[in-house]
Design a protein around this motif. Structure first.
Motif, PDB file in Angstrom:
ATOM      1  N   ARG A 433      54.123 -22.712  34.540  1.00 25.21           N
ATOM      2  CA  ARG A 433      53.357 -21.462  34.743  1.00 25.21           C
ATOM      3  C   ARG A 433      52.904 -20.873  33.414  1.00 25.21           C
ATOM      4  NH1 ARG A 433      57.094 -20.216  38.972  1.00 25.21           N
ATOM      5  NH2 ARG A 433      58.219 -18.911  37.492  1.00 25.21           N
ATOM      6  N   ALA A 434      53.791 -20.921  32.409  1.00 26.15           N
ATOM      7  CA  ALA A 434      53.415 -20.384  31.100  1.00 26.15           C
ATOM      8  C   ALA A 434      52.271 -21.210  30.493  1.00 26.15           C
ATOM      9  CB  ALA A 434      54.622 -20.376  30.168  1.00 26.15           C
ATOM     10  N   ARG A 436      49.993 -22.832  32.181  1.00 27.20           N
ATOM     11  CA  ARG A 436      48.775 -22.520  32.940  1.00 27.20           C
ATOM     12  C   ARG A 436      48.159 -21.199  32.481  1.00 27.20           C
ATOM     13  NH1 ARG A 436      48.472 -25.171  37.884  1.00 27.20           N
ATOM     14  NH2 ARG A 436      49.486 -27.184  37.616  1.00 27.20           N
ATOM     15  N   ALA A 437      49.033 -20.281  32.033  1.00 25.04           N
ATOM     16  CA  ALA A 437      48.532 -18.960  31.624  1.00 25.04           C
ATOM     17  C   ALA A 437      47.953 -18.982  30.210  1.00 25.04           C
ATOM     18  CB  ALA A 437      49.663 -17.938  31.704  1.00 25.04           C
ATOM     19  N   TYR A 438      48.155 -20.095  29.515  1.00 24.08           N
ATOM     20  CA  TYR A 438      47.727 -20.182  28.116  1.00 24.08           C
ATOM     21  C   TYR A 438      46.206 -20.228  28.001  1.00 24.08           C
ATOM     22  CZ  TYR A 438      47.318 -22.005  23.361  1.00 24.08           C
ATOM     23  OH  TYR A 438      46.982 -22.183  22.048  1.00 24.08           O
ATOM     24  N   ARG A 439      45.652 -19.389  27.111  1.00 24.58           N
ATOM     25  CA  ARG A 439      44.207 -19.399  26.828  1.00 24.58           C
ATOM     26  C   ARG A 439      44.019 -19.596  25.335  1.00 24.58           C
ATOM     27  NH1 ARG A 439      44.665 -20.013  31.151  1.00 24.58           N
ATOM     28  NH2 ARG A 439      44.095 -18.831  33.003  1.00 24.58           N
ATOM     29  N   LEU A 452      54.048 -15.514  26.549  1.00 26.20           N
ATOM     30  CA  LEU A 452      53.691 -16.054  27.870  1.00 26.20           C
ATOM     31  C   LEU A 452      54.925 -16.596  28.584  1.00 26.20           C
ATOM     32  CD1 LEU A 452      50.407 -18.070  27.201  1.00 26.20           C
ATOM     33  CD2 LEU A 452      50.631 -15.796  28.203  1.00 26.20           C
ATOM     34  N   GLU A 455      57.250 -13.951  30.071  1.00 28.06           N
ATOM     35  CA  GLU A 455      56.839 -13.386  31.361  1.00 28.06           C
ATOM     36  C   GLU A 455      57.374 -14.218  32.528  1.00 28.06           C
ATOM     37  OE1 GLU A 455      52.556 -13.025  31.200  1.00 28.06           O
ATOM     38  OE2 GLU A 455      52.721 -11.733  29.413  1.00 28.06           O
ATOM     39  N   GLN A 456      57.686 -15.479  32.262  1.00 31.75           N
ATOM     40  CA  GLN A 456      58.162 -16.375  33.317  1.00 31.75           C
ATOM     41  C   GLN A 456      59.672 -16.554  33.302  1.00 31.75           C
ATOM     42  OE1 GLN A 456      55.938 -17.272  35.416  1.00 31.75           O
ATOM     43  NE2 GLN A 456      54.170 -16.681  34.165  1.00 31.75           N
TER      44      GLN A 456
END
Ligand SMILES: [Zn+2]
Length: 571
Positions: A433-434, A436-439, A452, A455-456
């Protein structure tokens, strides 16, 4: 006569060798036409480059370097020839161990942040050359497998910065015998030119095809009897501009786009099938692919593969499909996940390979895969061993914090282990999940990914990032200092295992109690220079306690077990 004239030019135009700043200019634009003639092993290039003065002083002497087997034919500014001194500059940044350097004297100095457009013509042979490796003692054959760059009738392939200066660069001399100098100097160059632009147009005779890691654009011209292709790198980013010319055929089988050498079709199909099979697993971890996986075949099975960003150059060996899947996992991960941070970009691609190995044959196989890569990391971190600390004559310091590492052993091998340890600590779901949240465009500071992940996963990971990512504190060094078995009810045991970490990096490490019938394990957090105990229940007679299954890279894995003495064990 030409050389003599140049020397005279130096006397009038160029002040002193000591004042020469080879890194004064950034090469912001390349626009080059390159004719490659495999038959004569040569290339001829012409075009223009734009240089920007990135110093705070006026600059009049830009330096242009190309491979030492190529020569400068002409350098002009605004249509007028300029004075330049041509010399061979010894440097291992090029496969030939030297650069043809032109020290240019501009008609006008360039002010800070000002630019100058220079028209250039150069040409010469580029034969296979392993000089820089053989002169530091590498066996000729091994060296040739790694230095495959050449223009020849049997194979033409050139990698750019760090391999062959087939386009102009400007670097300080670097030597392979000086630790990481060559690598560092390549990185410095790449970072400086990462937002630069390169436009290339290649022409070559015959029926061969060109494969490269640039973006194709429309070719401007197509002289009779020549094949031409135009490419651009906009921006160059971290890519090493690389091209090959040969009898290539294309096989497009999503997610794979393979360019293989005529006659090798069945191998190409095997690789495509392997890529197709492993792709869903990689997507699950790293997200949807942003691009296809482009593979370009190298003709000799011994040639070392080269990861050129969006394109992977490799021999298409026929082999166990599992091995091919592990190789392709790296490129598939790159196609899904990109980061400007090497320890993330490359580290995760290597981690993906270990994950595939685990999926194929279990955790043990994955740990064995990682263990094969451990010795160079142990060596790079030797300076942190307790025995070396405080000694004047210890191993030379090589340590690099992972967050900014430029040495491959750190951003590839150490990073792979760090991702594996994080995954063991936080679990697959939280890490996926972390990721996937990476930009990439929001990654402005080293702690971005840690946030990030926080948060998980709600346990403190600051100590881990401090010991492994933000600083280099070497590797942990575990050993078992005490084992106390206790019999509970007739068949059950409880074993208290005390583990000491004499290294300067903490880790969460698996501790196992083994019996003839199997083992029980628990995870134990052992910070640097600390001792911690864990109680492990086991329903059969315990025989041995072991710390670290190989998932935590440590300095010495040979002192990690202790026999368990129970009143029953002597029966
Ligand atoms: Zn890679």
């Amino acid at each position: 006569m030409k050389r003599l004239l140049c020397v005279l030019c130096v006397l009038c135009g160029f002040q002193s060798a000591r004042a020469l700043d080879r890194q004064a200019f950034t090469f912001t634009d390349y626009d080059l036409q390159i004719k490659v003639t495999p038959e004569s092993q040569s290339l001829e290039a012409s075009g223009k480059i734009i240089l920007r003065n990135d110093t705070a002083q006026l600059q009049r002497n830009p330096v242009l370097q190309i491979s030492s087997t190529i020569e400068w034919n002409s350098i002009t500014v605004a249509g007028k020839s300029v004075q330049y001194l041509a010399q061979i500059y010894t440097s291992d940044i090029d496969h030939s161990g030297g650069l043809s350097e032109a020290i240019v004297t501009l008609p006008q100095p360039v002010p800070p942040q000002g630019t100058v457009e220079i028209e250039i013509v150069y040409g010469g042979k580029v034969p296979q050359d392993s000089t820089r490796l053989t002169r530091i003692g590498a066996p000729a054959q091994t060296a040739a497998h790694s230095e495959w760059d050449q223009i020849s009738e049997s194979f033409t392939g050139l990698r750019g910065i760090g391999f062959v200066a087939w386009y102009p660069i400007a670097t300080e001399a670097a030597s392979l015998s000086e630790g990481n100098q060559v690598f560092d100097s390549v990185r410095v160059w790449q970072q400086r030119q990462s937002s630069s632009r390169m436009r290339l147009s290649f022409c070559w005779p015959g029926e061969s095809q060109l494969a490269a890691n640039g973006q194709s654009t429309a070719a401007a011209m197509q002289p009779a009897g020549l094949n031409c292709r135009a490419l651009q790198y906009e921006p160059i980013g971290t890519a090493v501009p690389t091209f090959v010319i040969g009898p290539y055929r294309a096989l497009n089988q999503p997610p794979m786009a393979i360019q293989y050498i005529a006659g090798h079709e069945s191998n190409a199909h095997n690789w495509a099938a392997a890529g197709e099979k492993v792709a869903p697993f990689i997507t699950q971890w790293f997200g949807q692919r942003q691009r296809p996986v482009q593979v370009v075949e190298l003709p000799d099975k011994d040639m070392h593969p080269f990861d050129a960003g969006s394109v992977f150059f490799t021999p298409l060996v026929s082999g166990d499909e599992k091995d091919i899947q592990v190789v392709l996992a790296h490129q598939l991960a790159h196609a899904s996940f990109q980061s400007p941070r090497l320890w993330m970009d490359e580290g995760l691609a290597h981690f993906a390979q270990a994950l595939v190995r685990e999926q194929q044959e279990g955790r043990k196989a994955a740990l064995a895969y990682m263990d094969e890569r451990l010795p160079p990391l142990q060596e790079a971190e030797e300076q942190f061993l307790p025995a070396a600390l405080g000694k004047a004559s210890g191993p030379p310091p090589r340590g690099q914090p992972l967050a900014g590492a430029t040495d491959e052993v750190f951003f590839r091998t150490k990073a792979m282990f760090v991702w594996w340890m994080l995954r063991d600590m936080v679990g697959d779901d939280a890490l996926e999940r972390a990721l996937r949240a990476y930009r990439p465009d929001q990654d402005k500071e080293p702690s971005y990914f840690q946030r990030l992940l926080a948060e998980q996963f709600h346990r403190d990971l600051q100590w881990f990032f401090d010991d492994w990512v933000y600083r280099d504190r070497g590797l942990p060094e575990f050993h078992i200092t005490a084992v106390y078995p206790r019999k509970l009810i007739p068949e059950d045991w409880s074993v208290t295992v005390t583990v000491e970490n004499s290294g300067s990096a903490g880790a969460e490490v698996p501790v196992a109690v083994r019996a003839a019938q199997g083992e029980e394990r628990k995870r134990l957090e052992v910070r640097a220079h600390e001792k911690t105990a864990v109680r492990i229940p086991i329903p059969v007679l315990p025989q041995q306690a072991v710390v670290n299954d190989g998932s935590v890279p440590e300095s010495d894995m040979n002192n990690n077990s202790a026999e368990i003495k129970t009143p029953d064990s002597s029966q």
